[in-house]
Design a protein around this motif. Sequence first.
Motif, PDB file in Angstrom:
ATOM      1  N   UNK A   1       1.174  -1.144   0.127  1.00 24.26           N
ATOM      2  CA  UNK A   1      -0.288  -0.227   0.224  1.00 24.26           C
ATOM      3  C   UNK A   1       0.543   0.996  -0.178  1.00 24.26           C
ATOM      4  N   UNK A   2       0.751   2.025  -1.182  1.00 21.94           N
ATOM      5  CA  UNK A   2       1.257   3.643  -1.391  1.00 21.94           C
ATOM      6  C   UNK A   2       0.540   4.398  -0.257  1.00 21.94           C
ATOM      7  N   UNK A   3       1.021   5.003   1.329  1.00 23.79           N
ATOM      8  CA  UNK A   3       0.597   5.505   2.666  1.00 23.79           C
ATOM      9  C   UNK A   3       0.059   7.033   1.702  1.00 23.79           C
ATOM     10  N   UNK A   4       0.859   7.543   0.440  1.00 23.56           N
ATOM     11  CA  UNK A   4       1.072   8.783  -0.001  1.00 23.56           C
ATOM     12  C   UNK A   4       0.220   9.498  -1.099  1.00 23.56           C
ATOM     13  N   UNK A   5      -0.398   8.139  -1.672  1.00 24.68           N
ATOM     14  CA  UNK A   5      -1.621   8.449  -2.513  1.00 24.68           C
ATOM     15  C   UNK A   5      -2.843   6.674  -2.633  1.00 24.68           C
ATOM     16  N   UNK A   6      -2.365   6.539  -1.564  1.00 23.54           N
ATOM     17  CA  UNK A   6      -3.643   5.311  -1.414  1.00 23.54           C
ATOM     18  C   UNK A   6      -3.629   3.826  -2.288  1.00 23.54           C
ATOM     19  N   UNK A   7      -2.571   4.173  -3.285  1.00 22.02           N
ATOM     20  CA  UNK A   7      -2.880   2.998  -4.188  1.00 22.02           C
ATOM     21  C   UNK A   7      -2.253   1.895  -3.229  1.00 22.02           C
ATOM     22  N   UNK A   8      -3.494   0.624  -3.501  1.00 21.71           N
ATOM     23  CA  UNK A   8      -2.394  -0.967  -3.475  1.00 21.71           C
ATOM     24  C   UNK A   8      -2.524  -1.237  -4.698  1.00 21.71           C
ATOM     25  N   UNK A   9      -0.958  -2.190  -4.075  1.00 20.56           N
ATOM     26  CA  UNK A   9      -1.074  -2.605  -5.357  1.00 20.56           C
ATOM     27  C   UNK A   9      -0.965  -4.570  -4.836  1.00 20.56           C
ATOM     28  N   UNK A  10      -2.237  -5.396  -5.492  1.00 21.68           N
ATOM     29  CA  UNK A  10      -2.688  -6.217  -5.327  1.00 21.68           C
ATOM     30  C   UNK A  10      -2.348  -7.432  -5.994  1.00 21.68           C
ATOM     31  N   UNK A  11      -1.638  -7.274  -6.898  1.00 23.81           N
ATOM     32  CA  UNK A  11      -0.642  -8.103  -6.976  1.00 23.81           C
ATOM     33  C   UNK A  11       0.362  -7.257  -8.175  1.00 23.81           C
ATOM     34  N   UNK A  12       1.885  -8.356  -7.977  1.00 26.94           N
ATOM     35  CA  UNK A  12       2.908  -7.892  -8.021  1.00 26.94           C
ATOM     36  C   UNK A  12       3.881  -8.619  -8.984  1.00 26.94           C
ATOM     37  N   UNK A  13       3.289  -8.312  -9.933  1.00 27.34           N
ATOM     38  CA  UNK A  13       4.071  -9.158 -11.714  1.00 27.34           C
ATOM     39  C   UNK A  13       4.436 -10.875 -11.316  1.00 27.34           C
ATOM     40  N   UNK A  14       3.034 -11.372 -11.447  1.00 30.63           N
ATOM     41  CA  UNK A  14       2.799 -12.791 -10.809  1.00 30.63           C
ATOM     42  C   UNK A  14       2.711 -13.738 -12.433  1.00 30.63           C
ATOM     43  N   UNK A  15       3.475 -14.806 -12.759  1.00 34.89           N
ATOM     44  CA  UNK A  15       3.977 -15.920 -13.670  1.00 34.89           C
ATOM     45  C   UNK A  15       3.937 -17.428 -13.360  1.00 34.89           C
ATOM     46  N   UNK A  16       2.854 -17.884 -13.497  1.00 33.08           N
ATOM     47  CA  UNK A  16       2.921 -19.203 -13.722  1.00 33.08           C
ATOM     48  C   UNK A  16       2.325 -19.998 -14.560  1.00 33.08           C
ATOM     49  N   UNK A  17       3.335 -21.787 -14.516  1.00 30.89           N
ATOM     50  CA  UNK A  17       2.117 -21.985 -15.704  1.00 30.89           C
ATOM     51  C   UNK A  17       1.735 -23.072 -14.968  1.00 30.89           C
ATOM     52  N   UNK A  18       0.722 -23.827 -15.508  1.00 29.49           N
ATOM     53  CA  UNK A  18      -1.082 -24.691 -14.967  1.00 29.49           C
ATOM     54  C   UNK A  18      -0.480 -25.969 -16.200  1.00 29.49           C
ATOM     55  N   UNK A  19      -0.045 -27.432 -16.162  1.00 29.60           N
ATOM     56  CA  UNK A  19      -0.268 -28.612 -16.799  1.00 29.60           C
ATOM     57  C   UNK A  19      -1.303 -29.370 -16.761  1.00 29.60           C
ATOM     58  N   UNK A  20      -1.446 -29.660 -18.149  1.00 29.99           N
ATOM     59  CA  UNK A  20      -2.583 -30.883 -18.050  1.00 29.99           C
ATOM     60  C   UNK A  20      -2.874 -31.712 -17.348  1.00 29.99           C
ATOM     61  N   UNK A  21      -4.090 -31.676 -16.695  1.00 25.98           N
ATOM     62  CA  UNK A  21      -4.307 -32.857 -15.190  1.00 25.98           C
ATOM     63  C   UNK A  21      -3.753 -32.078 -13.695  1.00 25.98           C
TER      64      UNK A  21
END
Length: 279
Positions: A35-55
Motif C-alpha cells: 500500500x502507498x501511504x502517499x496516494x493510497x494505491x494498493x498493489x494487489x498483484x505484483x508481477x505474478x507468473x506461473x504455468x498450469x499443466x494438463x491434469x
Amino acid sequence: MTGYERPVLSVKHLNKQYGRGCLKCVNKASLLKNYCPSCGTVYACQDISFDVHPGEVVGIVGESGSGKSTLMKCLYFDQEVTDGEAYISVYENGEKNLFQQSAQQKRYIRNNVMGKVYQNPLLGLKMDFSSIGNIAEKLISAGNRHVKMMESRGIELLDKVNIPVHRRKEAPKKFSGGMQQRVQIAKALSNNPPLLLLDEVTTGLDLSVQASVLDLIKELQRELNISIVLVSHDLSVIRMLADRTFVMLEGKVIEEGLTDQILEDPQASYTQQLVHSML
C-alpha cells in the motif's frame, strides 16, 4: 503429467493495482506492505507468473489480503488486470493474450474453456433458478439450444456431484452450503472446460461437509483429468489437493514448489509461520 506437455494455462507478469500510483510508489520502494501511504494505491498483484499443466492442481495459499482472490478475479475476467498476459492452450492455439480480447471473446472463454467455483455461492449461482436450470443457463451461454441434451447433461452432472434426483428441480436457496457448492461445481463443469478455478470453496463449511466437497473435487479431477487453480488460506486443503503450491504475501509470490516440499521444508519465514500454525 509429463514434462514436455504445453501448459493449459500460462500467466506472465500479471499486475493489478487499485489507484493510479504516484511518483513515490512508482518503483514500489516506499510501499507499506503493498500500500502507498502517499496516494493510497494498493498493489494487489505484483508481477505474478506461473504455468498450469494438463491434469495438474496448482494451489495458491496466503493470508487474507495477500492478493490470491484478486488473482482469481482477474483470471476469470471478474476484474480487469492493470497489465500482464495469460494464454490458454485450447483458445486460439494458446497464442492470444486473454486479457486483450474483446468483451464478447472473454464471455466465450468464461463459458467454454474455464469454470469457476466461488467462495460465496451467490456469485456463482442464480438462487431462484432450479439446480438443473443453473446448469442449463451455463450451457445456453455457450450456445447450446437442444433442450433434451441440456436436461440429460444436467441430470448427469447433478448425479456426479451427489445431488439427489428428487431435488434437481429445487432452487439452490433451499440447499445447505455444501450442496450449493456441489451445484456450483456441476455448473462449472457443464461444458467440459480444461481449466477450473476454485476460490476458497470450503471456507465457512462445517468440517465434515468440507471433507465431502474436497473428496468430490479430488475424485472429479482424477476422473476428468482437469487442470485446477485452487486458492485457499487453509494449508490442509492445499495438502490434500495441490501438486504444486505458490505462497503469496502482500501481492507477491514469495515461495513456490512441490506441495510436499513447501509443507515439509518451507524456505521463506512467512511460509514457515504458516506451516507451524497448522501443526
